[in-house]
Design a protein around this motif. Structure first.
Motif, PDB file in Angstrom:
ATOM      1  N   MET A   1      19.289  38.123  36.947  1.00  0.00           N
ATOM      2  CA  MET A   1      20.308  38.838  37.729  1.00  0.00           C
ATOM      3  C   MET A   1      21.459  37.891  38.046  1.00  0.00           C
ATOM      4  N   SER A   2      22.703  38.378  37.848  1.00  0.00           N
ATOM      5  CA  SER A   2      23.886  37.551  38.107  1.00  0.00           C
ATOM      6  C   SER A   2      24.066  37.304  39.603  1.00  0.00           C
ATOM      7  N   ASP A   3      24.718  36.183  39.919  1.00  0.00           N
ATOM      8  CA  ASP A   3      25.001  35.864  41.321  1.00  0.00           C
ATOM      9  C   ASP A   3      26.211  36.613  41.844  1.00  0.00           C
ATOM     10  N   ILE A   4      26.933  37.330  40.967  1.00  0.00           N
ATOM     11  CA  ILE A   4      28.121  38.066  41.405  1.00  0.00           C
ATOM     12  C   ILE A   4      27.956  39.557  41.143  1.00  0.00           C
ATOM     13  N   THR A   5      28.734  40.364  41.872  1.00  0.00           N
ATOM     14  CA  THR A   5      28.671  41.815  41.735  1.00  0.00           C
ATOM     15  C   THR A   5      30.016  42.414  42.150  1.00  0.00           C
ATOM     16  N   TYR A   6      30.217  43.664  41.677  1.00  0.00           N
ATOM     17  CA  TYR A   6      31.429  44.398  42.062  1.00  0.00           C
ATOM     18  C   TYR A   6      31.084  45.578  42.967  1.00  0.00           C
ATOM     19  N   ASP A   7      29.800  45.679  43.330  1.00  0.00           N
ATOM     20  CA  ASP A   7      29.318  46.765  44.187  1.00  0.00           C
ATOM     21  C   ASP A   7      29.551  46.377  45.650  1.00  0.00           C
ATOM     22  N   VAL A   8      30.668  46.818  46.214  1.00  0.00           N
ATOM     23  CA  VAL A   8      31.069  46.416  47.564  1.00  0.00           C
ATOM     24  C   VAL A   8      31.468  47.642  48.393  1.00  0.00           C
ATOM     25  N   LYS A   9      30.968  47.722  49.605  1.00  0.00           N
ATOM     26  CA  LYS A   9      31.347  48.780  50.544  1.00  0.00           C
ATOM     27  C   LYS A   9      31.697  48.122  51.876  1.00  0.00           C
ATOM     28  N   ILE A  10      32.848  48.469  52.444  1.00  0.00           N
ATOM     29  CA  ILE A  10      33.332  47.826  53.667  1.00  0.00           C
ATOM     30  C   ILE A  10      33.479  48.872  54.769  1.00  0.00           C
ATOM     31  N   TRP A  11      32.845  48.637  55.913  1.00  0.00           N
ATOM     32  CA  TRP A  11      32.920  49.574  57.032  1.00  0.00           C
ATOM     33  C   TRP A  11      34.135  49.271  57.904  1.00  0.00           C
ATOM     34  N   ASN A  12      34.404  50.220  58.816  1.00  0.00           N
ATOM     35  CA  ASN A  12      35.452  50.000  59.810  1.00  0.00           C
ATOM     36  C   ASN A  12      34.976  48.982  60.845  1.00  0.00           C
ATOM     37  N   ILE A  13      35.922  48.439  61.587  1.00  0.00           N
ATOM     38  CA  ILE A  13      35.593  47.441  62.612  1.00  0.00           C
ATOM     39  C   ILE A  13      34.856  48.107  63.767  1.00  0.00           C
ATOM     40  N   GLU A  14      33.786  47.452  64.202  1.00  0.00           N
ATOM     41  CA  GLU A  14      32.982  47.957  65.326  1.00  0.00           C
ATOM     42  C   GLU A  14      33.325  47.150  66.584  1.00  0.00           C
ATOM     43  N   SER A  47      42.120  40.912  60.302  1.00  0.00           N
ATOM     44  CA  SER A  47      42.574  39.993  59.258  1.00  0.00           C
ATOM     45  C   SER A  47      41.453  39.700  58.266  1.00  0.00           C
ATOM     46  N   PHE A  48      40.246  39.455  58.789  1.00  0.00           N
ATOM     47  CA  PHE A  48      39.111  39.167  57.916  1.00  0.00           C
ATOM     48  C   PHE A  48      38.776  40.383  57.057  1.00  0.00           C
ATOM     49  N   ARG A  49      38.742  41.581  57.686  1.00  0.00           N
ATOM     50  CA  ARG A  49      38.411  42.811  56.942  1.00  0.00           C
ATOM     51  C   ARG A  49      39.465  43.085  55.877  1.00  0.00           C
ATOM     52  N   SER A  50      40.727  42.822  56.229  1.00  0.00           N
ATOM     53  CA  SER A  50      41.809  43.057  55.276  1.00  0.00           C
ATOM     54  C   SER A  50      41.648  42.209  54.016  1.00  0.00           C
ATOM     55  N   ASP A  51      41.227  40.958  54.197  1.00  0.00           N
ATOM     56  CA  ASP A  51      40.986  40.085  53.034  1.00  0.00           C
ATOM     57  C   ASP A  51      39.908  40.669  52.129  1.00  0.00           C
ATOM     58  N   LEU A  52      38.855  41.197  52.723  1.00  0.00           N
ATOM     59  CA  LEU A  52      37.777  41.790  51.938  1.00  0.00           C
ATOM     60  C   LEU A  52      38.269  43.023  51.184  1.00  0.00           C
ATOM     61  N   VAL A  53      39.027  43.870  51.871  1.00  0.00           N
ATOM     62  CA  VAL A  53      39.516  45.104  51.255  1.00  0.00           C
ATOM     63  C   VAL A  53      40.446  44.796  50.084  1.00  0.00           C
ATOM     64  N   VAL A  54      41.364  43.846  50.284  1.00  0.00           N
ATOM     65  CA  VAL A  54      42.309  43.483  49.223  1.00  0.00           C
ATOM     66  C   VAL A  54      41.566  42.964  47.997  1.00  0.00           C
ATOM     67  N   ALA A  55      40.567  42.096  48.224  1.00  0.00           N
ATOM     68  CA  ALA A  55      39.787  41.543  47.108  1.00  0.00           C
ATOM     69  C   ALA A  55      39.044  42.647  46.360  1.00  0.00           C
ATOM     70  N   ALA A  56      38.456  43.586  47.100  1.00  0.00           N
ATOM     71  CA  ALA A  56      37.705  44.673  46.457  1.00  0.00           C
ATOM     72  C   ALA A  56      38.633  45.577  45.666  1.00  0.00           C
ATOM     73  N   ARG A  58      41.452  44.869  44.187  1.00  0.00           N
ATOM     74  CA  ARG A  58      41.964  44.281  42.950  1.00  0.00           C
ATOM     75  C   ARG A  58      40.851  43.953  41.951  1.00  0.00           C
ATOM     76  N   GLY A  59      39.645  44.441  42.258  1.00  0.00           N
ATOM     77  CA  GLY A  59      38.535  44.311  41.310  1.00  0.00           C
ATOM     78  C   GLY A  59      37.914  42.937  41.245  1.00  0.00           C
ATOM     79  N   GLU A  60      38.012  42.175  42.341  1.00  0.00           N
ATOM     80  CA  GLU A  60      37.453  40.817  42.355  1.00  0.00           C
ATOM     81  C   GLU A  60      35.937  40.848  42.581  1.00  0.00           C
ATOM     82  N   ALA A  61      35.228  39.955  41.927  1.00  0.00           N
ATOM     83  CA  ALA A  61      33.775  39.865  42.094  1.00  0.00           C
ATOM     84  C   ALA A  61      33.437  39.268  43.461  1.00  0.00           C
ATOM     85  N   PHE A  62      32.291  39.714  44.012  1.00  0.00           N
ATOM     86  CA  PHE A  62      31.773  39.188  45.272  1.00  0.00           C
ATOM     87  C   PHE A  62      30.476  38.431  45.009  1.00  0.00           C
ATOM     88  N   ASP A  63      30.260  37.386  45.793  1.00  0.00           N
ATOM     89  CA  ASP A  63      29.033  36.596  45.670  1.00  0.00           C
ATOM     90  C   ASP A  63      27.889  37.316  46.379  1.00  0.00           C
TER      91      ASP A  63
END
Length: 466
Positions: A1-14, A47-56, A58-63
């Motif tokens: 299994m690869s260490d990276i994936t494109y399967d990402v889901k981001i929730w709203n801020i709690e 700011s942190f959530r925005s970075d995650l959303v932008v990366a997702a 643009r199709g960037e892989a996540f660790d």
């Protein structure tokens, strides 16, 4: 299994309201695994959530392990190895013994050549080693004035080491291991030295993982054969009681006839005696004080050990002295280790107190001016004693070649006398497991005597002998 994936889901801020303050949590899922990041303000969380959303988007892989975009991991792991190594020694410095500080510096300086980005304009290897162990990896001296060539070497290193993130690669870790196994002249280092350096590198990688500079400490994954380390003592170094007495007498007999010089020999007879009769380490003997002696006029007494002072060099101690005064090895500050003083040692210690006396602070052993004993003095007096007391063949052999071999002789004598290994380990100041490793050959040689004692206890005899 690869260490990276494109399967990402981001929730709203709690938003979480507490009794004292409100906190904000960003939650996201990477390949089904949940990750959370807390922030003290909504703006930081957004700011942190925005970075995650932008990366997702643009199709960037996540660790998968840390749940972060690859670009974010790279930006966090851009710390050069040279800067990280300095940070590591600074973290270890406050609680480390002088020898450990010097050992950390030596190990990292040995590993660093494998982490160079290039060799263009590289200073001489010996200059680099001096710059690293003398200044960069010495927290106390790093900001001190330096020779011009050392300044140039350090400036070059700051600009020419790879990021720590490269140590996520097992191939790079193999290069590091190969590098620490060599001496500066390119020859193979001793097994004990290599294993010590590997332990430092492993610990540094644990710290790098803690700082999130690497994803995992993968050193154990490298299929690399370390040099074989021999822990068991060479039985040829162990002296017998007659040889022990002759050597101690030879120490006491050393004299220098030319005034006003005196010999340290008579002052060191008891120093070597506490190693031979009570198994003290040289650094423990150096701190033995009159108050530590529980001695009757004759017969069995006791030594109460609580301090040690290994020689590490003034650059590595907080006091600026060559000896690093500390608690006993692997014991808490103030903890006491009692060791028996057999009748011969009790007599020698009384003679030392009567004839030699103590230093102003109560230490039994010091140099001719009352200061700490120098390693060179101990070695010179012991070599002269061996030359005087032993035959030419014995002098050329490993027999008691180092003063430390007196400690080996003492523990071997205890074991041969039938003292249980648990008691020997307690007196000697190490674990039973270590005692069995170091004195394995000695213990094996005692099996026959042990068998005979068991036979006597069982009241058994071989009828075929009748």
């Amino acid at each position: 299994m690869s260490d990276i994936t494109y399967d990402v889901k981001i929730w709203n801020i709690e938003t979480r309201s507490g009794k004292r303050k409100t906190s904000y949590r960003v939650t996201w899922f990477v390949a089904g695994e949940r990750f959370d990041e807390k922030a003290g303000t909504y703006a930081l969380a957004e700011s942190f959530r925005s970075d995650l959303v932008v990366a997702a988007r643009r199709g960037e892989a996540f660790d998968r392990v840390r749940g972060l975009p690859i670009s974010k991991l790279r930006s966090e792991a851009d710390m050069p190895f040279f800067a990280f190594a300095c940070k590591y020694v600074d973290m270890k410095w406050p609680r480390a013994a002088g020898k450990s500080r010097a050992g950390n510096a030596d190990a990292l300086a040995s590993a660093l050549p494998a982490m160079l980005a290039n060799t263009r304009g590289k200073p001489d290897d010996r200059v680099l080693r001096r710059a690293l162990t003398g200044w960069a990896f010495n927290t106390k001296r790093r900001d001190n004035a330096k020779p011009a060539e050392i300044e140039r070497a350090l400036n070059w290193l700051q600009a020419n080491t790879l990021p720590v993130s490269r140590m996520d690669d097992t191939a790079k870790l193999r290069e590091v291991l190969d590098q620490i196994s060599l001496k500066l002249d390119g020859k193979q280092a001793a097994a004990k030295t290599v294993n010590r350096k590997r332990a430092v590198v492993y610990n540094a990688l644990e710290y790098a993982q803690e700082l999130k500079l690497i994803r995992a400490n993968r050193l154990s994954e490298v299929k690399w054969t370390a040099p074989k380390s021999v822990r068991a003592i060479d039985k040829r170094v162990v002296i017998n009681p007659a040889q022990g007495r002759k050597l101690l007498a030879a120490v006491a007999a050393q004299k220098v006839d030319t005034a006003p010089r005196r010999s340290s020999g008579p002052m060191l007879r008891a120093f070597f005696a506490v190693m031979y009769y009570a198994a003290l380490r040289p650094e423990e003997a150096a701190m033995l004080c009159k108050r530590d002696l529980q001695l009757p006029e004759s017969g069995w007494g006791e030594l109460l050990l609580s301090e040690t002072a290994p020689i590490t060099g003034a650059a590595w101690t907080d006091s600026g002295e060559r000896r690093d005064r500390r608690q006993l090895k692997q014991r808490g500050k103030g903890e006491v280790r009692p060791v028996p003083s057999p009748p011969p040692l009790t007599t020698i210690l009384h003679e030392h107190l009567n004839n030699i006396g103590t230093a102003a602070d109560g230490r039994l052993f010091r140099n001719l001016t009352g200061g700490d004993l120098a390693e060179s003095t101990i070695a010179r007096v012991w070599d002269n004693a061996r030359r005087a007391a032993l035959t030419e063949e014995e002098y050329a052999s490993p027999l008691a070649r180092r003063p430390y071999d007196l400690r080996h002789a003492c523990v071997s004598t205890w074991l041969a006398a039938g003292v249980p290994s648990t008691q020997c380990a307690e007196w000697a100041g190490h674990s039973v497991a270590v005692l069995h490793q170091i004195y394995a050959k000695v213990i094996a040689g005692l099996e026959s005597a042990a068998h005979q004692r068991i036979e006597r206890a069982l009241d058994w005899h071989d009828e075929s002998d009748e």
